[in-house]
Write a protein that holds these residues in place. Structure first.
Motif: not given
Length: 733
Positions: A10-18
């Motif tokens: 979910l975090v990666v999807s929101e940030l667009g990165r690791e």
């Protein structure tokens, strides 16, 4: 520390990165059960948190409630109410775990622009006979007394219970009451881009790293050694300086918003502050004043070092804030400013955090967990000699005197305490700080007398909620309200600390759901809004889950500071308000200390049909001039309540009707009270249509307690009762 796979996606999807290591650690802590309430938040809408008296409800560092005002209802006096748990830390390190629990809830009070005026501590341990329970009790009480006494905030109320299921996971729940007004009120909502973020207080070290995530896990067998770095170390003398510095900052209107540094440290406090205002921040982590060399960005962000506050300050006021901090010998760092963009942290010119503050604080997905309905117990009553039962219940550690505990607390400091610990509820005098220091009547120490007393009651009943979670929680709310009414006060508001085991277990979550529903239902029935609180789950250990434990801290108000005592005078009739339960033969003993001691089971007793009317009428009767003494009947039943009312100078001769002696003496239906009065007819008239009233007998002048039940008589005296009830002192001194 590690971020779970689904959360990471979910975090990666929101940030667009690791996420960076610092971002991943921030999310792991702020999305933990301890901070995000992922399993409990879906249930908390059951609570009614609104009312004319509610100024600030749930969601801030503490709630704010207006005290009753003049005939027009206007009030310029506010109290703050907050409660928190420090359960896991108090198991790992009893002294520091409990001490920093006090420090944290006091700083929550400061962040609302309030001055702390009272503490209440509700403590739960394993069986008292076990050496480890005594070790935890001694350490926790020492930690609370040391910190509270050093900062000069009186501990006036609370509770102590012992139950086998707390052996591997004790509970330390701490409530704080503060005093403020509309002019002084501050919230944790950032106000304006361009304002500076200023860190005031102790230097940041490496203690308490990962405390939020630690509090969201079951306690392991080696927790006392492996998890010690997650426990903060407190400095009450620095906290006292911070309290006084905060007063100056509030008085001079130098603060736009504030948040104390608790769970997740600087990262938690600063991101939550700006997220509530729909804003962002730019923070330079190397600017944070530190007490240890070579700290990393992650350590600076997440350390839970104590005695620190984060303030939003207008640029033109920064120098004055520095002067105040210097005056009180506190560290002060301008660490960044409020922005309209993301929440961004840099460390030595490298960006280590760049996220949306609202997503960080509110983006954690809620858990959808299955529940299992708690089963009702069967009836299996023990066959016990009545006198043996009386002696055992009266001397049980859970019902025995807690003098050993509260005499270590300074409950007189601040000269507000009218009724202290050991009574049904404490009463403190409300004196409002003058708008201009020194302009008030000098005899009141620069404070204006309001003429109002504030009654405080705090506690839970693990035997009740183990037997019947929902009904037991309803009973806990009624019990606290009855405590307040016994001192002549009317309930005003409450905060709760909802403690449970691992919510992923269906039976545990079922019990937790039941206590939420029961507590919410009775508080609404009593027209007492639940204005804030705390949730502590994963209180599970190798010994198993704790009982569902809904600690409630409730306050009420009354005119004046005096109240009828708990102890009887040498003359006067004694009446029982409430159901004896004998006429119908349905005197339920479920949840009683009697059954806990003698290993029986039964259904929980029914509660009064009109609990709000009982509480209101009891408060009126308690304030009547003809009332000599009032004492609620609850833990230990009539046996314990009668024993507690007897003194060396005044005894009781009572008679209980019916053919169920154990039921009459030991059942613990709340909402009942013993009233000693000069006008028994007036008491019966007041409760007509509200609750039954039974004439039990009268007072004597010889300090003897004589209880007649059918063809049996129990006779003892005040000296023997005091000796039996000194269980804790005998074992620990």
């Amino acid at each position: 520390m590690s971020l779970g796979d689904s959360d990471r996606e979910l975090v990666v999807s929101e940030l667009g990165r690791e996420p960076t290591p610092a971002e991943a650690a921030l999310f792991e802590n702020l999305w933990s059960e301890h901070c995000a309430y992922r399993s409990s938040r879906p249930l908390l809408s059951a609570f009614d948190s609104e009312g004319e008296q509610v100024v600030v409800g749930p969601g801030d560092d503490a709630a704010v409630v207006a005290l009753p005002g003049d005939e027009d209802g206007d009030s310029d006096t506010y109290i703050t109410m907050g409660i928190e748990s420090h359960n896991h830390p108090s198991y790992v390190d009893p002294f520091d775990g409990a001490a920093t629990g006090v420090g944290g809830i006091v700083r929550d009070t400061l962040s609302m622009g309030a001055y702390p005026i009272a503490l209440a501590d509700s403590l739960y341990f394993g069986e008292f006979e076990r050496e480890h329970s005594k070790y935890l009790l001694e350490g926790v009480v020492e930690g609370i007394s040391h910190y509270g006494n050093c900062i000069g905030v009186p501990t006036v109320a609370g509770s102590v219970d012992f139950h086998s299921a707390y052996e591997g996971n004790p509970l330390v729940n701490v409530a704080c009451i503060g005093l403020t007004n509309e002019e002084r009120l501050v919230t944790a909502e950032a106000q304006e881009p361009g304002n500076k973020l200023v860190l005031v207080g102790n230097a940041t070290g490496r203690d308490g790293l990962g405390g939020a995530s630690f509090a969201s896990e079951d306690l392991a067998e080696d927790a006392e050694t492996e998890d010690r770095p997650a426990v903060q170390v407190g400095d009450p003398y620095a906290e006292k300086l911070l309290i006084e510095a905060n007063e100056v900052l509030v008085d001079e209107h130098l603060i736009e918003s504030a948040r104390d540094l608790g769970a997740a440290g600087l990262g938690g406090a600063s991101s939550e502050l700006v997220a509530k205002g729909g804003l962002g921040a730019q923070i330079e982590l190397e600017r944070v004043h530190q007490r240890e060399p070579n700290m990393s960005a992650l350590e600076i962000l997440l350390a839970e070092s104590q005695e620190r506050m984060c303030y939003e300050v207008e640029p033109e006021n920064v120098d004055r804030v520095k002067e105040v901090a210097d005056r009180f010998d506190l560290g002060c760092s301008v660490i960044g400013e409020v922005t309209e963009e993301n929440y961004t942290c840099t460390f030595r010119d490298e960006v280590v955090v760049d996220v949306d503050a609202y997503f960080l604080g509110e983006g954690a997905p809620m858990n959808d967990l299955e529940t299992e309905e708690p089963a009702e117990p069967d009836t299996d009553l023990p066959d016990v000699d009545l006198e043996d039962g009386f002696e055992t219940v009266v001397s049980s550690p859970s019902t025995a005197s807690k003098r050993w505990v509260y005499r270590q607390y300074d409950h007189e400091v601040g000269v507000r305490t009218s009724v202290g610990p050991g009574d049904d509820a404490a009463i403190i005098a409300i004196r409002e700080a003058s708008a201009e220091r020194g302009s008030a009547d000098e005899s009141s120490g620069g404070n204006r007398e309001t003429g109002q007393g504030l009654a405080i009651s705090s506690g839970a009943a693990p035997n009740w909620t183990t037997t019947a979670p929902r009904e037991g929680a309803r009973a806990i709310a009624l019990e606290n309200a009855t405590n307040i009414a016994a001192k002549g006060a009317t309930p005003l508001a409450a905060v709760d600390c909802l403690n449970g085991g691992n919510p992923e277990k269906t039976d545990v979550y079922g019990g937790f759901t039941a206590i939420v529903d029961g507590l919410a239902e009775m508080c609404e029935t009593l027209s007492t809004p639940v204005v804030g609180g705390n949730v502590s789950l994963y209180n599970d250990s190798v010994a198993g889950p704790i009982p569902p434990t809904p600690t409630l801290a409730m306050v009420g108000t009354k005119d004046g500071y005096d109240a009828p005592p708990l102890s009887v005078e040498s003359e006067g009739d004694l009446l029982l308000v409430g159901d004896l339960g004998l006429e119908s033969g349905d005197c339920r003993l479920g949840g009683s200390e009697y059954l806990a001691q003698f290993e029986g089971s039964d259904r929980f007793p029914a509660l009064p049909d009109e609990p709000a009317a009982v509480v209101e009428t009891l408060a009126d009767v308690a304030n009547d001039e003809s009332t000599l003494a009032v004492h609620d009947v609850s833990h230990g039943g009539l046996a314990v309540s009668l024993a507690e009312m007897v003194t060396a100078d005044a005894g009781l001769e009572v008679s209980l009707p019916g053919d169920d002696p154990a039921g009459a003496l030991f059942h613990e239906q709340p909402g009942r009270a013993l009233i000693q009065t000069e006008e028994p007819a007036a008491v019966r008239e007041a409760f007509d249509g509200v609750a039954p009233v039974t004439d039990l007998g009268g007072a004597t002048a010889d300090g003897t307690l004589e209880i007649g039940i059918g063809d049996r008589t129990i006779t003892t005296d005040a000296a023997a009762i005091d000796d039996r009830r000194a269980t804790i002192e005998r074992e620990l001194e």
